[in-house]
Each structure stands twice: as C-alpha cells, then as structure tokens.
Design a protein around this motif. Structure first.
Motif, PDB file in Angstrom:
ATOM      1  N   VAL A 101      75.025  64.764  46.961  1.00  0.00           N
ATOM      2  CA  VAL A 101      73.826  65.495  47.346  1.00  0.00           C
ATOM      3  C   VAL A 101      73.097  65.911  46.079  1.00  0.00           C
ATOM      4  N   ARG A 102      71.787  65.841  46.121  1.00  0.00           N
ATOM      5  CA  ARG A 102      70.995  66.285  44.980  1.00  0.00           C
ATOM      6  C   ARG A 102      69.771  67.035  45.479  1.00  0.00           C
ATOM      7  N   ILE A 103      69.249  67.868  44.616  1.00  0.00           N
ATOM      8  CA  ILE A 103      68.044  68.621  44.932  1.00  0.00           C
ATOM      9  C   ILE A 103      66.891  67.986  44.181  1.00  0.00           C
ATOM     10  N   ASP A 104      65.944  67.468  44.927  1.00  0.00           N
ATOM     11  CA  ASP A 104      64.804  66.776  44.337  1.00  0.00           C
ATOM     12  C   ASP A 104      63.613  67.729  44.300  1.00  0.00           C
ATOM     13  N   PRO A 105      62.928  67.858  43.144  1.00  0.00           N
ATOM     14  CA  PRO A 105      61.793  68.786  43.061  1.00  0.00           C
ATOM     15  C   PRO A 105      60.684  68.486  44.053  1.00  0.00           C
ATOM     16  N   ARG A 106      60.608  67.249  44.528  1.00  0.00           N
ATOM     17  CA  ARG A 106      59.528  66.897  45.439  1.00  0.00           C
ATOM     18  C   ARG A 106      60.010  66.607  46.855  1.00  0.00           C
ATOM     19  N   ARG A 107      61.243  66.115  47.013  1.00  0.00           N
ATOM     20  CA  ARG A 107      61.724  65.729  48.334  1.00  0.00           C
ATOM     21  C   ARG A 107      62.547  66.809  49.010  1.00  0.00           C
ATOM     22  N   GLY A 108      63.080  67.738  48.250  1.00  0.00           N
ATOM     23  CA  GLY A 108      63.961  68.748  48.820  1.00  0.00           C
ATOM     24  C   GLY A 108      65.411  68.327  48.690  1.00  0.00           C
ATOM     25  N   ILE A 109      66.141  68.343  49.797  1.00  0.00           N
ATOM     26  CA  ILE A 109      67.560  67.967  49.778  1.00  0.00           C
ATOM     27  C   ILE A 109      67.687  66.474  50.048  1.00  0.00           C
ATOM     28  N   VAL A 110      68.389  65.778  49.169  1.00  0.00           N
ATOM     29  CA  VAL A 110      68.595  64.329  49.330  1.00  0.00           C
ATOM     30  C   VAL A 110      70.089  64.069  49.470  1.00  0.00           C
ATOM     31  N   LEU A 111      70.470  63.453  50.582  1.00  0.00           N
ATOM     32  CA  LEU A 111      71.868  63.095  50.840  1.00  0.00           C
ATOM     33  C   LEU A 111      72.038  61.612  50.559  1.00  0.00           C
ATOM     34  N   LEU A 112      72.931  61.290  49.623  1.00  0.00           N
ATOM     35  CA  LEU A 112      73.190  59.907  49.250  1.00  0.00           C
ATOM     36  C   LEU A 112      74.480  59.448  49.920  1.00  0.00           C
ATOM     37  N   LEU A 113      74.362  58.422  50.750  1.00  0.00           N
ATOM     38  CA  LEU A 113      75.508  57.931  51.500  1.00  0.00           C
ATOM     39  C   LEU A 113      75.851  56.499  51.098  1.00  0.00           C
ATOM     40  N   PRO A 114      77.136  56.222  50.855  1.00  0.00           N
ATOM     41  CA  PRO A 114      77.545  54.821  50.662  1.00  0.00           C
ATOM     42  C   PRO A 114      77.267  54.028  51.940  1.00  0.00           C
ATOM     43  N   LYS A 115      77.223  52.730  51.813  1.00  0.00           N
ATOM     44  CA  LYS A 115      76.861  51.864  52.940  1.00  0.00           C
ATOM     45  C   LYS A 115      77.742  52.094  54.158  1.00  0.00           C
ATOM     46  N   ARG A 116      79.048  52.302  53.934  1.00  0.00           N
ATOM     47  CA  ARG A 116      79.983  52.407  55.057  1.00  0.00           C
ATOM     48  C   ARG A 116      80.212  53.844  55.525  1.00  0.00           C
ATOM     49  N   ALA A 117      79.629  54.808  54.849  1.00  0.00           N
ATOM     50  CA  ALA A 117      79.844  56.217  55.236  1.00  0.00           C
ATOM     51  C   ALA A 117      78.979  56.573  56.438  1.00  0.00           C
ATOM     52  N   SER A 118      79.526  57.358  57.351  1.00  0.00           N
ATOM     53  CA  SER A 118      78.773  57.761  58.541  1.00  0.00           C
ATOM     54  C   SER A 118      77.898  58.967  58.238  1.00  0.00           C
ATOM     55  N   LEU A 119      76.868  59.141  59.036  1.00  0.00           N
ATOM     56  CA  LEU A 119      76.003  60.305  58.894  1.00  0.00           C
ATOM     57  C   LEU A 119      76.800  61.582  59.143  1.00  0.00           C
ATOM     58  N   LYS A 120      77.723  61.538  60.100  1.00  0.00           N
ATOM     59  CA  LYS A 120      78.562  62.707  60.394  1.00  0.00           C
ATOM     60  C   LYS A 120      79.350  63.132  59.164  1.00  0.00           C
ATOM     61  N   GLY A 169      78.529  62.572  56.090  1.00  0.00           N
ATOM     62  CA  GLY A 169      77.575  63.115  55.135  1.00  0.00           C
ATOM     63  C   GLY A 169      77.192  64.541  55.448  1.00  0.00           C
ATOM     64  N   LEU A 170      76.969  64.836  56.721  1.00  0.00           N
ATOM     65  CA  LEU A 170      76.600  66.192  57.111  1.00  0.00           C
ATOM     66  C   LEU A 170      77.762  67.158  56.915  1.00  0.00           C
ATOM     67  N   ASN A 171      78.980  66.697  57.150  1.00  0.00           N
ATOM     68  CA  ASN A 171      80.150  67.539  56.869  1.00  0.00           C
ATOM     69  C   ASN A 171      80.248  67.857  55.381  1.00  0.00           C
ATOM     70  N   PHE A 172      79.893  66.878  54.551  1.00  0.00           N
ATOM     71  CA  PHE A 172      79.882  67.096  53.105  1.00  0.00           C
ATOM     72  C   PHE A 172      78.838  68.150  52.744  1.00  0.00           C
ATOM     73  N   LEU A 173      77.681  68.091  53.376  1.00  0.00           N
ATOM     74  CA  LEU A 173      76.641  69.089  53.122  1.00  0.00           C
ATOM     75  C   LEU A 173      77.129  70.492  53.473  1.00  0.00           C
ATOM     76  N   LYS A 174      77.857  70.616  54.563  1.00  0.00           N
ATOM     77  CA  LYS A 174      78.372  71.928  54.958  1.00  0.00           C
ATOM     78  C   LYS A 174      79.310  72.493  53.891  1.00  0.00           C
ATOM     79  N   GLN A 175      80.110  71.621  53.291  1.00  0.00           N
ATOM     80  CA  GLN A 175      81.041  72.059  52.252  1.00  0.00           C
ATOM     81  C   GLN A 175      80.302  72.492  50.987  1.00  0.00           C
ATOM     82  N   GLU A 176      79.113  71.903  50.761  1.00  0.00           N
ATOM     83  CA  GLU A 176      78.343  72.184  49.550  1.00  0.00           C
ATOM     84  C   GLU A 176      77.189  73.157  49.796  1.00  0.00           C
ATOM     85  N   ILE A 177      77.227  73.859  50.926  1.00  0.00           N
ATOM     86  CA  ILE A 177      76.082  74.669  51.330  1.00  0.00           C
ATOM     87  C   ILE A 177      75.756  75.766  50.330  1.00  0.00           C
TER      88      ILE A 177
END
Length: 247
Positions: free
Chosen positions: A39-58, A60-68
């Motif tokens: 996850v990165r914070i982009d000055p123009r886009r806001g929150i950007v979640l980077l997911l590998p090709k095989r990773a599920s959105l679920k 990724g969102l669980n990862f965001l919760k851990q990094e909240i």
C-alpha cells in the motif's frame, strides 16, 4: 463522523476509507512485477493498493485493515489538493499568484501583477490553466537548459514535460531531457538547479565526484536548492489536483 472517530474501511464496491469526515478512495492496481501486497499513499490518487496478479481483492483489503494506523497517519501528512479554480493561489517561480477568471476578456491565459488571468467560459478554466502552466514550464526550462548546455559544450535531443511523482527530472541515454512541469512552481534558483543537474548528466551519466563538481560549476547554490526541495517539494504535488475525497 466526529473528529476523533476511528477510520472505517468500506469494502465497497468501490472501496474507500471513511476518516475524519472524508471519503478517501482506494485505487487498486495490479503491477506486472508486483510480488507481494503493498500500500502506498499517492499525493494525487490517495490510497493505492498494489496487488500481485494472483492475490484476491479480499486479501488486499485485509492487508489494508492491518495497516490502517500507518495509512491514516500518512494520509494526515498529505496537503489538501488545490484544483485549478477561480480564486485559487498558485506559485509561479516561487511567487504566489491568484487565478482570476475574466470571462469578458479576450485571449486565453496571462500572468500580470500577481494574478493569472483566464478568459473564456468557466468550464474551460481548469484546462486552460493546465495548458498554460505546461507552456510556461517548457519555456522557462528550455532557456536554462540551452544556457547550461552551451556552457559545457553538450547537446540534448529534446525536452519532454511529465508529471511524475518520484523525480523532478531525468536524462536518457539518447540525450533527451525529461522534467516535471511542476518546476514552474519552484523558485527560479531551485528550478535552475534541477535543470543544471540533468544537463550535467549529458556529460556524466552517473553521480560521481566529477558529476557533482560539474553541477557545482553550473549552479553554485546546490545546497540551498536541495534544502528547499526537501522542505517544500512534496507540497507542489497538491496543485492542479482534483480533491482526493468526496467531501
């Protein structure tokens, strides 16, 4: 939401972070070479979640919760966006100018006495200011690049303007100079340092002692320019950006 309310991750679709009265979008990207969730914070886009090709959105969102906590801490450090609007303040070569809509005037955009006048219909104002800043940046940068290149007897194959976040300028192996248009927003001595830096790469495609000696010869005030960039550079990414949230 109250000022002290805890951040809430809304899974959507589309997902967003509800925090401190803001609705901050989460952009999801799948870079080809991404090996793990980031996850990165982009000055123009806001929150950007980077997911590998095989990773599920679920996942990724669980990862965001851990990094909240990290996310909200860094979101607070971002400056508020300053869209190109009538009345907005915009620095030009380090001096603040007020964007002023003059629909009754003829012409397009011009700067005078601390104002950037924009003629025409209101709906065209953001695009016209955007075009004007790019044109002005290209003009200013070109003057400095030509002067520095003449001083050290080198040639470049062209100048390109971009809007990257990670760097202010670059020099390709083919001799093309690339710069962020946001150099126009800096004080002239800072902008000219960046141009000198990239022109020096036309002779030394590295950061050796010979390179830095050449930069010092072209631009004697390197240290103050670097200090200014470190203190104020990130703030320049807020200009000409639409709001990152829904508030």
């Amino acid at each position: 939401m109250t000022e002290n309310a805890a951040p809430l991750l809304v899974t959507g679709p589309p997902p967003y972070l509800a925090y401190d009265g803001r609705k901050i979008p989460i952009e999801i990207l799948r870079p080809v070479r991404s090996a793990r969730i980031k996850v990165r914070i982009d000055p123009r886009r806001g929150i950007v979640l980077l997911l590998p090709k095989r990773a599920s959105l679920k996942a990724g969102l669980n990862f965001l919760k851990q990094e909240i906590d990290w996310i909200t801490s860094n979101i607070n450090k971002l400056p508020s966006a300053v869209p190109f609007r009538d009345g907005a303040m915009l620095p030009v070569l380090g001096r603040m100018h007020r964007i002023t809509h003059v629909p009754e005037q003829r012409g397009f955009v011009w700067a005078e006495d601390g104002r950037i006048y924009v003629a025409g219909a209101a709906e065209h104002l953001p695009r016209r200011v955007k075009d004007w800043t790019r044109k002005m940046a290209k003009t200013e940068i070109s003057v400095w690049a030509a002067d520095y290149a003449d001083k050290i007897d080198v040639r470049y194959s062209g100048i390109t303007l971009r809007d990257q976040i990670s760097r202010w300028g670059s020099c390709s192996s083919t001799g093309k100079l690339n710069f962020s248009w946001r150099l126009l927003l800096m004080p002239e001595e800072v902008m000219s340092y960046i141009v000198a830096h990239e022109v020096a790469h036309l002779r030394h495609m590295n950061h050796s002692s010979d390179f830095w000696q050449l930069v010092d010869e072209l631009h004697p005030t390197v240290a103050p320019a670097k200090k200014w960039l470190k203190s104020h550079g990130a703030e320049l990414h807020k200009y000409g950006v639409e709001r990152r949230d829904g508030v």
